[in-house]
Design a protein around this motif. Structure first.
Motif, short mmCIF file in Angstrom:
data_model
loop_
_atom_site.label_atom_id
_atom_site.label_comp_id
_atom_site.label_asym_id
_atom_site.label_seq_id
_atom_site.Cartn_x
_atom_site.Cartn_y
_atom_site.Cartn_z
N ASP A 1 1.21 13.31 8.05
CA ASP A 1 0.29 13.37 6.95
C ASP A 1 -0.89 13.44 7.02
O ASP A 1 -1.57 12.75 8.13
N LYS A 2 -1.80 14.13 6.30
CA LYS A 2 -3.16 14.28 6.48
C LYS A 2 -3.83 13.14 6.70
O LYS A 2 -4.91 13.06 7.47
N PHE A 3 -3.57 11.97 5.93
CA PHE A 3 -4.35 10.86 5.98
C PHE A 3 -4.45 10.31 7.23
O PHE A 3 -5.40 9.75 7.85
N TRP A 4 -3.23 10.12 8.14
CA TRP A 4 -3.16 9.72 9.57
C TRP A 4 -3.71 10.73 10.52
O TRP A 4 -4.63 10.42 11.47
N HIS A 5 -3.68 12.07 10.10
CA HIS A 5 -4.27 13.02 11.01
C HIS A 5 -5.97 12.61 11.05
O HIS A 5 -6.66 12.89 12.09
N ASP A 6 -6.42 12.40 9.78
CA ASP A 6 -7.83 12.00 9.55
C ASP A 6 -8.29 10.86 10.26
O ASP A 6 -9.27 10.70 10.93
N ARG A 7 -7.30 9.78 10.27
CA ARG A 7 -7.64 8.76 10.81
C ARG A 7 -7.63 8.73 12.38
O ARG A 7 -8.71 8.06 12.90
N LYS A 8 -6.82 9.30 12.77
CA LYS A 8 -6.95 9.58 14.50
C LYS A 8 -8.26 10.25 14.70
O LYS A 8 -8.93 9.72 15.70
N GLY A 9 -8.75 11.10 14.05
CA GLY A 9 -9.68 11.72 14.39
C GLY A 9 -11.07 11.00 14.18
O GLY A 9 -11.83 10.84 14.94
N ALA A 10 -11.05 10.34 13.18
CA ALA A 10 -12.12 9.55 12.75
C ALA A 10 -12.50 8.52 13.69
O ALA A 10 -13.63 8.06 14.14
N GLN A 11 -11.41 7.74 14.12
CA GLN A 11 -11.46 6.59 15.24
C GLN A 11 -11.71 7.12 16.56
O GLN A 11 -12.79 6.70 17.20
N MET A 12 -11.28 8.31 16.94
CA MET A 12 -11.72 8.90 17.93
C MET A 12 -13.46 9.29 18.15
O MET A 12 -14.10 8.84 18.95
N ASN A 13 -13.90 9.69 17.12
CA ASN A 13 -15.22 10.09 17.04
C ASN A 13 -15.98 8.73 17.07
O ASN A 13 -17.12 8.93 17.40
N ALA A 14 -15.30 7.70 16.37
CA ALA A 14 -16.19 6.17 16.46
C ALA A 14 -16.54 5.71 17.61
O ALA A 14 -17.58 5.14 17.65
N LEU B 1 0.71 -1.20 -0.03
CA LEU B 1 -0.10 -0.11 -0.01
C LEU B 1 0.74 1.33 0.03
O LEU B 1 0.41 2.49 0.13
N GLY B 2 2.03 1.07 0.00
CA GLY B 2 2.92 2.29 -0.01
C GLY B 2 3.69 2.73 1.30
O GLY B 2 3.26 2.41 2.45
N ALA B 3 4.76 3.02 1.20
CA ALA B 3 5.75 3.40 2.28
C ALA B 3 4.92 4.47 3.17
O ALA B 3 4.33 5.55 2.78
N GLU B 4 5.73 4.34 4.63
CA GLU B 4 5.07 5.34 5.57
C GLU B 4 6.56 6.07 6.18
O GLU B 4 7.43 5.07 6.43
N ALA B 5 6.29 7.30 6.26
CA ALA B 5 7.63 7.91 7.14
C ALA B 5 7.56 7.59 8.50
O ALA B 5 8.78 7.35 9.04
N ASP B 6 6.56 7.32 9.11
CA ASP B 6 6.60 6.96 10.61
C ASP B 6 6.25 5.61 10.75
O ASP B 6 5.36 4.76 10.27
N LYS B 7 7.07 5.16 11.54
CA LYS B 7 7.29 3.63 12.07
C LYS B 7 5.93 3.22 12.37
O LYS B 7 5.47 2.39 12.15
N PHE B 8 5.36 4.00 13.32
CA PHE B 8 4.16 3.68 13.97
C PHE B 8 2.97 3.13 13.11
O PHE B 8 2.31 2.11 12.82
#
Lengths: 148, 148, 148, 148, 148, 148, 148, 148
Positions: free
Chosen positions: F53-66, A48-55
């Motif tokens: 990364d905006k994608f993970w910014h969104d992921r963190k928020g969406a999961q908290m709202n879940a 799915l593509g590389a990530e900068a952040d190990k987490f």
């Protein structure tokens, strides 16, 4: 009667082969996680593509592996969870808890040193074994009533 | 809306008090395991009679504690699982797996050193926090929409 | 945390009173079957009309009692099943199996003479006690962490 | 339509053979517990190691047998439970309760002397028979609509 | 113990009042459908707009009533279904089947003339009564063990 | 009877206030998502730390709202989903599917222009309304049988 | 994809044959009740012994038929329920309710005269047809996307 | 291990063919909705008769399609939901929510432009891909552990 058995946990010894070989004449279908450690760690980013952040690198991989793990556990009659001598192995204990909540028959496999630390996990199991050969004996007995 | 929160895992620091104190004004009801280590280890034999074999001593205790643990997790909306710096903590990972299979909202709480080893557990969670205060912030936000 | 406890099984001794009295200061709500033997046997025909055939006399009563039993077990966190010294007590074993399949925490209460005959029932339980006072001790411990 | 039938209970007469032989031309797959009494009692210690205490000897065996029993009942459409003339047979009543809670179709098989003592078990059943041949007749009718 | 009772079926006689009045001293909470026939038929179009086609007029109303019916049945411990002398009453039989599949305790209430036509419905019930007063007697007995 | 109603979907008009005000005299308890758009978007990073990364910014928020969304929907008797004139609103449709799979009573609220695009969502609903006032009318009718 | 279809309801016309013949080229497996009226009425007493009381004669038969009915409905993807011109057909409506509560896809088949009386049943269905040939068309479309 | 995969969502490009062709050597069985847009829109009225009102025309079709959709999703291990560049695609988001509530493993497939609008849907998924080839890679990895 076919038993569906999921083999969870430790991936650094040949315990899965010992069980699957030992049970070669029995009506058992085995499944388990991907046991190639590197592939298991990197599958998420490789596809799915590389990530900068190990987490998030880890997250992508762990969620992809969960597709396989959840199906294997959900389809299983018996979940065998092996705890080895090393590492935290929290995923093994997580799988055990997951399987317990689904009402699966649990067999826990570990050496005597871990007995106290695993007491809550063992307490949810229908059998606690020390050797893979004992798991084979259990599967044979459950299928045929034959004792070693 | 009352949130029912089960606080699972590490019992050697005051993280539960930090969360319950921090959330003192919020509509949350907390539960958790017995955190007196000695009582938790010995409850089985203290009530039901001594065992010669340590394995069954542990089994009796672990099953008695399971009465409380299962109720707490089953009744909860949110299960917070804390992994400390020490010990195997397989019961914590077991609780996380158990809660995940029941569809509970999971919050995992651990330091950055454990991130890789906990990646499968974290991947089942809706939030991964490092500090108890963040759990309080999450509870407040979930209840009121208010951010810190 | 309120524990809901269903007290199933033997109806010829005062074990229920021993438990409810012993637990009088605890946050427990108890339920159980109708323990008036004659009423329990005859309730069906007393309310819905006589039957010429004893089999259907019994059926009517057993089904009417099932309304209470099912609700009590379904609502319970813990099901305690007591096997006394006499009678077949198949309804007690039936309740234990019913509760086990629903995932209830089972406590089985019986004297040592019945241990072998009850091994499958005991094996599904989280605690096996011999005296009602031990059940009270378990309830207190589960609620408060306090040992006797 | 294949009927999956689990044959639970009494293991000292040939009632299982009567049913499986009688149903030999029907689309039924049968399962049941291990009926070798000695193997069933000793399987736990034979495979997982001896126990000094008879209670844990029994526990190990009963939990190992539960792996087979739970799968058999969970997979079944119909659970037939036979109560013989002798013994406590609490495991049979336990299986009946377990199957009832899972919503299985229950057929109870016993002589007329046990009718009153089994009234709660019978009341959960869709048929109460006295002879194995009647169970065969039921299976044939359910599959084909053909009466004896 | 509070019993939650849903009163389904016939709406042209005062059987609901007979039961709720008769049970006035008991710990029972009753629910049931909207019994105003005209409102029940027309609620959909009255609120959401007229339909040219009677079929959709009926559909809108039946679905709106289903909001209430499903909640009432889902929340109930006991579902009483009354079949009167007239009309098709397919909705009553539908409710009975719906409740049976959810594992609710069913009480069916009808006159002797309908016994054969209702045999499949009765066979899923824990009690079959002819008079509302009998339902009150059942509720009293289930709550208190007291017979009339 | 208290109705628990979750109000999902569009957050840019005052439809929730119209419904809660309109239903002020009714026995209804309302819940819904956090409707502060900025807080909802940023909650994850505000509490758990920034993401590059905006994608993970969104992921963190969406999961908290879940955490809030899942509890609200799981606890609800009725889920109302409002589709407004603008935006993709895929989360609204997701909530509708989630609620449908859980067997909740669905009320869909949208203008006539969206009827064709929402036909699969509407087909899973028990009512399709155009105005918040109609939802109030439905709640009043379901609770009291009273029509506007 | 194989569709499993249960054909419930009216047994006096050849509608089942029309559907199974019409669907002969499709990947559908059909099941249904015993349609021999006399056998269906008398199966209980024919196998398990005569009853003096017609009510229990009926009970025995209805419960024996329930073994087949419950399996058929539980295994089905689609339950078709046919209401004919005559008789009360409460068992058909009961099956429809039972299937609805299990989340089965319902197709209701009846003439236009019954539309109002069946509105609650129809409202739980995914299709309401008048002719068996329409059911065949639905099955073909669901399997292949092909319209008549 | 056979993976059952349901392919939901966008029907205007050949993404389903790309996945099924790419996975041609793998042990996967695919299902999905009817992708003939006209047939899908008109199936209800084509089989069950015309409707004057477009709303009910759509309803009939959407409910008929739901027979296929629900079976496909219920039987699936993995649900892939594709969001294209155009249209509202609320049915796709509805399917994603439906699958999530059933605990299915979700893979969401969309271009980067939709990431923010789909954040709640993505947050319920175990993988978020941009290209059909990535879905093939995931399926291969889940089945065999082989990375691209």
């Amino acid at each position: 009667m076919t038993l569906r058995v999921y083999l969870s946990g430790e991936i650094h010894t040949d315990w899965r082969e010992q069980i699957t070989n030992g049970a070669s004449g029995l009506d058992v279908s085995f499944s388990g996680p991907v046991t190639d450690h590197a592939a298991s760690d990197d599958c998420g980013v490789a596809i799915l593509g590389a990530e900068a952040d190990k987490f998030w690198h880890d997250r992508k991989g762990a969620q992809m592996n969960a597709i396989r793990t959840r199906k294997g556990i959900s389809d299983a009659d018996i979940v065998v969870v092996r705890f080895g001598e090393q590492y935290k192995q929290w995923n093994a204990a997580f799988d055990a808890g997951y399987a317990a909540a689904l009402g699966k028959s649990l067999i826990i496999l570990h050496g005597p040193d871990h007995a106290h630390a695993l007491k809550e996990v063992d307490a949810a199991a229908l059998a606690v074994a020390q050797e893979p050969a004992q798991v084979v004996d259990i599967l044979r007995y459950v299928l045929s009533g034959e004792l070693p």
